[in-house]
Design an enzyme around this catalytic site. Structure first.
Site, PDB file in Angstrom:
ATOM      1  N   TRP A  93       9.600  13.804  -3.945  1.00  0.00           N
ATOM      2  CA  TRP A  93       8.223  13.638  -4.422  1.00  0.00           C
ATOM      3  C   TRP A  93       7.243  14.409  -3.544  1.00  0.00           C
ATOM      4  O   TRP A  93       6.116  14.660  -3.929  1.00  0.00           O
ATOM      5  CB  TRP A  93       7.850  12.158  -4.524  1.00  0.00           C
ATOM      6  CG  TRP A  93       7.574  11.432  -3.218  1.00  0.00           C
ATOM      7  CD1 TRP A  93       8.238  11.594  -2.037  1.00  0.00           C
ATOM      8  CD2 TRP A  93       6.570  10.442  -2.979  1.00  0.00           C
ATOM      9  NE1 TRP A  93       7.725  10.761  -1.086  1.00  0.00           N
ATOM     10  CE2 TRP A  93       6.695  10.034  -1.634  1.00  0.00           C
ATOM     11  CE3 TRP A  93       5.594   9.845  -3.766  1.00  0.00           C
ATOM     12  CZ2 TRP A  93       5.869   9.060  -1.056  1.00  0.00           C
ATOM     13  CZ3 TRP A  93       4.777   8.871  -3.198  1.00  0.00           C
ATOM     14  CH2 TRP A  93       4.921   8.489  -1.861  1.00  0.00           C
ATOM     15  N   ASP A  94       7.707  14.801  -2.357  1.00  0.00           N
ATOM     16  CA  ASP A  94       6.871  15.610  -1.462  1.00  0.00           C
ATOM     17  C   ASP A  94       6.255  16.794  -2.209  1.00  0.00           C
ATOM     18  O   ASP A  94       5.090  17.133  -2.020  1.00  0.00           O
ATOM     19  CB  ASP A  94       7.727  16.189  -0.325  1.00  0.00           C
ATOM     20  CG  ASP A  94       8.422  15.131   0.513  1.00  0.00           C
ATOM     21  OD1 ASP A  94       8.942  14.168  -0.074  1.00  0.00           O
ATOM     22  OD2 ASP A  94       8.455  15.285   1.751  1.00  0.00           O
ATOM     23  N   GLU A 132       9.812   2.366   2.174  1.00  0.00           N
ATOM     24  CA  GLU A 132      11.264   2.298   1.979  1.00  0.00           C
ATOM     25  C   GLU A 132      11.939   1.278   2.876  1.00  0.00           C
ATOM     26  O   GLU A 132      13.177   1.189   2.880  1.00  0.00           O
ATOM     27  CB  GLU A 132      11.855   3.706   2.195  1.00  0.00           C
ATOM     28  CG  GLU A 132      11.413   4.657   1.089  1.00  0.00           C
ATOM     29  CD  GLU A 132      11.484   6.116   1.482  1.00  0.00           C
ATOM     30  OE1 GLU A 132      11.287   6.411   2.680  1.00  0.00           O
ATOM     31  OE2 GLU A 132      11.694   6.956   0.608  1.00  0.00           O
ATOM     32  N   LYS A 151       6.335   0.944   5.872  1.00  0.00           N
ATOM     33  CA  LYS A 151       6.627   2.264   6.450  1.00  0.00           C
ATOM     34  C   LYS A 151       5.448   3.225   6.290  1.00  0.00           C
ATOM     35  O   LYS A 151       5.066   3.929   7.212  1.00  0.00           O
ATOM     36  CB  LYS A 151       7.860   2.845   5.761  1.00  0.00           C
ATOM     37  CG  LYS A 151       8.274   4.210   6.248  1.00  0.00           C
ATOM     38  CD  LYS A 151       9.542   4.648   5.529  1.00  0.00           C
ATOM     39  CE  LYS A 151      10.005   6.023   5.965  1.00  0.00           C
ATOM     40  NZ  LYS A 151      11.239   6.422   5.260  1.00  0.00           N
ATOM     41  N   GLN A 152       4.929   3.278   5.093  1.00  0.00           N
ATOM     42  CA  GLN A 152       3.838   4.214   4.799  1.00  0.00           C
ATOM     43  C   GLN A 152       3.017   3.644   3.655  1.00  0.00           C
ATOM     44  O   GLN A 152       3.387   2.632   3.061  1.00  0.00           O
ATOM     45  CB  GLN A 152       4.391   5.565   4.412  1.00  0.00           C
ATOM     46  CG  GLN A 152       5.249   5.529   3.149  1.00  0.00           C
ATOM     47  CD  GLN A 152       5.801   6.883   2.771  1.00  0.00           C
ATOM     48  OE1 GLN A 152       5.111   7.883   2.854  1.00  0.00           O
ATOM     49  NE2 GLN A 152       7.056   6.915   2.367  1.00  0.00           N
TER      50      GLN A 152
END
Lengths: 238, 979
Positions: free
Chosen positions: B572-573, B710, B802-803
């Site tokens: 997805w980056d 994740e 995580k993010q």
């Protein structure tokens, strides 16, 4: 020309065979002689009449390149204070040290910091000269925990490969093993598992309580000799 | 200083290659009066052929110059531009003669003001007894201090005679010197309403104008910048830099603009008052310039290496080889052209290096093990690095050129680039007495050769062919022809290499610079007030530009082709982070990414069908086939195996791909891609429609997924996944029939999202709020890989993120989130976020900026921008993190500028960080180039055609007029006209 010396140090009487064997093995590697040094009491004794100050002074002589000390077991505060006073590599040989001592596998627990790695570089290059394998145990804990892990399926591999390349840059060819946890908890068992003959540690010569936890723990539990390599200058000279 | 020593210094300053020459015409290039320009014409043609750009600055008109020069371009790579009429007009020389590029036209008001100012000045001078005459010229008025025919202009070499004649007249009237007249003209101009009048003098005349030589210089450097030429590569030649009669010489204005101090300036004039500091005084008039120009031809014919313009804002310099950091440095300094990526390993072998060339989107290895194909190396010279040998690498971000020097007293110097103009072509020039070239291509384990064939396992591979020649310097041209499924023809590579050699180094370098110049023109972000961040942002943009080709399709790996990290797989980056940057700056490259996804719809449909569902399920990791290539097992940091569930569960990728396609459409309004975008939206929506589970109450759920966070695997109703799916379903409605549209709408409506209107907070997934309430910000210094710090079991049972996960919704689809829900979710989730993903800091920078927390935004942005520069992941060795780099662009453009495109219309809601003095951002919206400039309290918008932009939180529409839109922030915080 004065021949370089390794001091083998113990209490009164004959020194343990294992200790002498370690000193001899190092002397051969370093092209030095071994000088036996008996203290009036155990090396762990630093009270009046122990001869500790005279010994430390002797260990500071220019031709002394290392010291191997008998380590009878038990508490290790004395060992840290002794090593802190000596501006030389100091090897503590536990009583269980086998004789003859053969250097085949050297364990180097590290956390990735440049200073610690450089401190042990000379020892690892010597180890390789005598044909010993160098195994770096990289312990991931505290400040050495990576800041990022984007993809667990890839990052550990890329990270480990880069870690090994960095260690190789300073230490030469070395096998790098990574474990998550404190070196003080992991190194002794890991060393036993891989059959290490010697553990090499860089240290800051800070023997105060609460400091040098890894060195303290490994000294206390290791069944094989432990070499301490000073990262800084001597705190005090006798 | 003796004149001999002075001369030596002047000559030494000129003893190098210049890539562009800006020169004054009358008196510098041709004598006064002109005596023909045959010799000049000849040398200028040769320079143009060798790729040197020429800019002639003159007060005359283009027609006058053209009649003297009589030069036509015939396909030369160099450009010739006239900046005429005191900087008011720019004219490029074409095959049929001069072609106007731009012309400043005074408005009627400005013309009237010029008349008033010049007449008032003349009146004031006449009152002192000085007879003058006023003449009208384009955008300026000239006041002749020696009117009438009684005095004939002396040759330019006798400027002192002219000055004496003028000063004799003025002093007879009690006027001290020319400076006094300039002061009078300045006062009169101000009184006439010309706040920014340009007052200049060529000794005989005083000019009051709207433009002057400074504007010409500004235009010259801007034009050269678009051609990839920085000021440090420019020679400026004139004949009057020094003061005459108390005023600066007429050519001094050429040095009066930002960047000019980095150019080399030389005067061929007499300069009776001396030259300003930094200007080399050669003297000798036009003949000396001619000699200088010939020397530039000679340097190219001798294959002299070009110098890199060491502008600290545009270069990364690396001294020596640090074995501990070498591999990361090779990624950072990598050369990419969208087709091949070349790591910047030292020219000669070094044991710490991990060099290599990789072909973008061509994979080796079978299904599941696909990894970027490695190709033979083209930069390698024979031999090994000697320990301690002096070594330097300089990457010029402006042009994508890498310079390298090895050795001390007799060094080898090289210039290398991977051609952005001709992707797949790489060029090297090397010089030095101890140069040993070896065969041009180095293949690991197979020695060196001129041609090499590296097959993959899919019937394709890479055919590389190189040519090199040595005449003093070594020139090497390598071409890579590659294909995933078809064996590329060696003949093709061979032919292209021969053609490159025939074009020659200088022409290819010229093309390279121009290609990069165009990309930077479209993308460069200029930050004034934070030099370190400025460079870091440029490093990020450099890698993003080089990573993606703008033709065909582009499978962009998360590390580009700068390393083998992530095997070159597409995450997805690419869709969510890299694509928006390209959609807004170079739509062709964004289109190539959308095409890559669109052409893999069949695989995505097959993936969906295999799971018994409808539509298309794009894979978490994609490579050539479009089927999932996510590994099923990985090794943790201790080398212990662990299951990888992302391929099975990280399904938000499906909506991410759809979002990227829609984002492309919003920025570009590219009707040619409407069909592809619609198909992606439709098929992904069908996936979601078949993927949801409906409960007894009619609520729709998505079970067993992994969100962007994740750390939590197999969760139900991840807010990000569900809201993105909802957005996807709604966005697809217009691309399906009525019944299906109604079905999509109903499912979208029924999808639960964990939003609590009372707190305005989302629950990240069902049960998240019941997890152990660990606040990672209180436990550790972030960023931190919390899964390693605390262990997988601990983080999966705790509120450690995580993010950005919920917050990613506010970043991607703010219109789908609850009203005013950004701040409460930022307050809640940010302290619980470890930022253990390199994507997290940039996204949080954008969100903090949107929430008005500019200090936090800046701190996050600085972290994001340095992830690879400081190797904060310790994995930059495996390639740069393109998405983290793209997140810095998003933080500045989407966050600080508050820019967003909606169906071809630009929205802007900016907030400039206090330490910055200005920020300028270019974007392209629906084919229109727009430049947004921020200064404290001010916003300027310029566009290449009349467009409407919506400004501020209220999205108030403003039409951008031809001269640009200028708004200021009112005391109430609203953007109002600055007029």
């Amino acid at each position: 020309m004065t021949r370089r010396r390794i001091l083998a140090v113990g209490g009164p009487g004959p020194l343990p065979e294992g200790l002498m064997s370690v000193a001899a093995a190092l002397a051969v590697t370093l092209h030095a002689g071994v000088q036996q040094c008996n203290l009036p009491t155990s090396p762990a004794d630093d009270g009046p009449g122990s001869g500790r100050e005279d010994f430390v002074r002797a260990a500071g002589a220019d031709d002394v390149i290392g010291v191997v000390v008998d380590q009878p077991g038990g508490a290790v505060d004395w060992a840290l204070h002794l090593a802190a006073a000596i501006d030389r590599p100091v090897v503590f040989a536990p009583r269980a040290t086998t004789s003859p001592f053969t250097l085949r596998r050297v364990l180097v627990p590290l956390d990735g910091s440049a200073r610690a790695t450089e401190a042990v570089s000379q020892a690892t290059s010597l180890a390789r000269e005598v044909g010993a394998d160098v195994i770096v145990l990289h312990c991931v804990h505290g400040a050495s925990v990576p800041r990022f892990e984007d993809h667990p399926q890839y990052d550990p591999g890329d990270w480990t490969r880069e870690l090994a390349a960095r260690y190789t840059a300073t230490l030469g060819e070395a096998r790098v093993e990574v474990r998550v946890g404190r070196a003080e908890d992991l190194a002794v068992d890991f060393g036993n598992a891989i059959g290490a003959d010697l553990v090499v540690l860089g240290w800051n010569r800070q023997p105060a309580p609460g400091r040098a936890r890894t060195v303290r723990a490994i000294l206390e539990h290791s069944k094989v000799p432990v070499m301490l390599l000073p990262k800084g200058r001597a705190r005090q000279r006798p | 200083m003796t004149s001999l020593r002075h001369r030596e210094e002047v000559v030494a300053g000129l003893a190098r290659r210049f890539e562009a020459i800006v020169f004054d015409w009358d008196g510098t290039a041709v004598p006064t009066p002109p005596t023909g320009a045959r010799d000049l014409r000849r040398v200028l043609r040769l320079l143009l052929r060798r790729g040197v750009h020429l800019v002639i600055v003159t007060g005359m008109s283009a027609g006058q110059i053209d009649r003297q020069l009589r030069l036509r371009r015939r396909g030369e790579p160099g450009e010739l531009v006239f900046l005429t009429d005191g900087g008011s007009e720019a004219v490029a020389l074409g095959p049929a003669g001069p072609l106007q590029i731009s012309r400043r036209r005074a408005t009627a008001d400005e013309d009237a003001a010029l008349d008033r100012a010049s007449e008032a000045t003349a009146t004031a001078l006449r009152a002192r007894g000085l007879t003058v005459a006023v003449a009208s010229r384009l955008n300026r008025r000239t006041i002749d201090l020696l009117p009438g025919s009684a005095f004939t202009d002396p040759p330019r070499a006798s400027v002192a005679t002219l000055a004496d004649a003028v000063l004799e007249r003025t002093s007879a009237c009690g006027i001290r010197d020319l400076a006094e007249i300039v002061e009078v003209a300045g006062s009169c101009s101000l009184a006439a309403g010309l706040a920014h009048a340009r007052i200049s003098s060529d000794v005989r005349h005083i000019e009051i104008g709207l433009t002057d030589t400074r504007d010409a210089a500004d235009a010259a450097f801007s034009h050269l910048g678009r051609l990839g030429i920085g000021p440090g590569s420019v020679l400026i030649a004139g004949e009057r830099f020094g003061p005459v009669g108390g005023v600066p010489g007429s050519d001094a204005g050429l040095l009066g603009v930002a960047g000019a101090e980095r150019a080399v300036a030389v005067s061929v004039g007499v300069e009776p008052g001396g030259v300003p500091h930094g200007v080399l005084h050669l003297g000798g008039g036009p003949e000396a310039l001619l000699e200088l120009l010939w020397s530039q031809v000679d340097r190219r014919d001798r294959r002299e290496l070009p110098m890199i313009d060491r502008d600290p804002a545009w270069t990364l310099v690396l001294e020596g080889v640090d074995p501990r950091r070498e591999r990361a440095h090779e990624s950072l300094l990598a050369l990419s052209d969208g087709r091949i990526g070349t790591r910047a390993a030292p020219l000669r072998f070094h044991p710490a290096e991990d060099g290599g060339v990789r072909i973008a989107a061509v994979y080796a290895g079978g299904a599941g093990g696909e990894a970027l194909l490695e190709a033979p190396a083209w930069r390698r010279l024979a031999g090994r690095m000697v320990p301690g040998e002096p070594h330097e690498r300089v990457l010029d971000l402006r042009t994508g050129v890498l310079g390298e020097r090895v050795g001390g007293e007799q060094p080898v110097d090289t210039i290398a680039f991977s051609s952005l103009a001709q992707p797949g072509l790489a060029v090297l020039r090397a010089s030095g007495p101890r140069l040993r070239a070896g065969a041009p291509l180095a293949t690991s384990g197979r020695g060196r050769r001129a041609e090499a064939w590296h097959p993959n396992d899919a019937g394709g591979g890479v055919a590389a062919a190189a040519r090199q020649s040595r005449r003093g310097s070594l020139d090497r041209f390598a071409v890579y022809a590659a294909s995933q499924h078809h064996r590329p023809r060696m003949d093709t590579a061979r032919r292209r290499a021969a053609a490159a050699q025939s074009h020659g180094f200088d022409r290819l370098l010229c093309e390279q610079r121009a290609a990069w110049g165009a990309r930077w023109q479209a993308a460069d972000i200029r930050i004034v007030g934070d030099d370190e961040l400025q460079l870091a942002v440029r490093v990020a943009l450099y890698h993003l530009i080089g990573a993606v080709r703008d033709r065909g399709e582009a499978a962009v790996g998360a590390r580009g082709a700068t390393g083998d990290g992530y095997r070159g797989h597409v995450f997805w980056d690419t869709d969510v982070f890299v694509l928006p940057f390209l959609a807004a700056t170079w739509p062709g490259a964004a289109r190539a990414i959308v095409r890559y996804r669109h052409r893999r719809l069949a695989s995505a449909r097959a993936e969906a069908a295999a799971l018994g569902r409808a539509g298309a399920r794009f894979p978490w990791e994609s490579a050539a086939s479009g089927f999932d290539v996510t590994p099923l097992v990985g090794l943790d940091r201790s080398g212990q195996p662990m299951r990888i569930e992302n391929g099975a569960m990280e399904e938000h990728i499906v909506a991410d791909v759809a979002w990227a396609a829609a984002t492309y459409a919003h920025w570009t309004r590219d009707r040619g891609m409407d069909g592809a975008v619609a198909e992606i939206l439709r098929e992904t929506a069908r996936w979601w429609a078949s993927r949801v589970r409906t409960d007894g109450e009619g609520k729709a759920h998505i079970d067993h997924v992994i969100g962007p966070d994740e750390y939590h695997v197999g969760v139900d109703d991840n807010a990000f996944t569900n809201v993105m799916a909802r957005w996807n379903l709604r966005a697809a409605r217009k691309h399906v029939g009525t019944a299906e549209a109604a079905q999509f709408a109903a499912i979208a409506e029924a999808l639960v999202d964990g939003y609590d209107a009372a707190t305005r907070r989302y629950e990240q997934f069902a049960g998240f709020f019941d997890l152990e309430p660990i606040v990672i910000a209180e436990l550790a210094t972030r960023p931190i890989a919390a899964e390693i710090l605390l262990g997988r079991d601990t983080v999966s049972g705790a509120q450690v993120v995580k993010q950005a996960d919920v917050l990613m919704l506010h970043h991607l689809v703010p219109d789908e989130t609850g009203p005013e829900s950004l701040t409460p979710n930022l307050d809640y989730y940010e302290p619980r976020t470890a930022h253990g993903s390199s994507l997290s800091p940039g996204v949080h920078a954008a969100l903090n900026a949107r929430a008005g927390r500019i200090d936090n935004a800046l701190s996050d942005l600085r972290l994001a921008a340095r992830i690879d520069l400081d190797d904060l992941t310790d994995t930059t060795a495996a390639g740069v993190h393109l998405a983290a780099m793209a997140s810095t662009w998003q933080a500045i453009v989407g966050g600080i500028c508050g820019m967003r495109a909606w169906d071809g219309e630009l929205q802007i809601d900016p907030a400039l960080p206090a330490p910055w003095r200005s920020l300028a951002v270019p974007v392209e919206v629906a084919g229109c180039s727009v430049r947004v400039c921020l200064e404290p309290g001010h916003l300027r918008v310029e566009s290449t055609r009349r467009v409407t932009v919506r400004v501020g939180a209220a999205l108030k529409p403003h039409r951008v007029p031809p001269g640009g839109l200028h708004l200021r922030r009112s005391s109430r915080g609203e953007w109002v006209s600055a007029r």
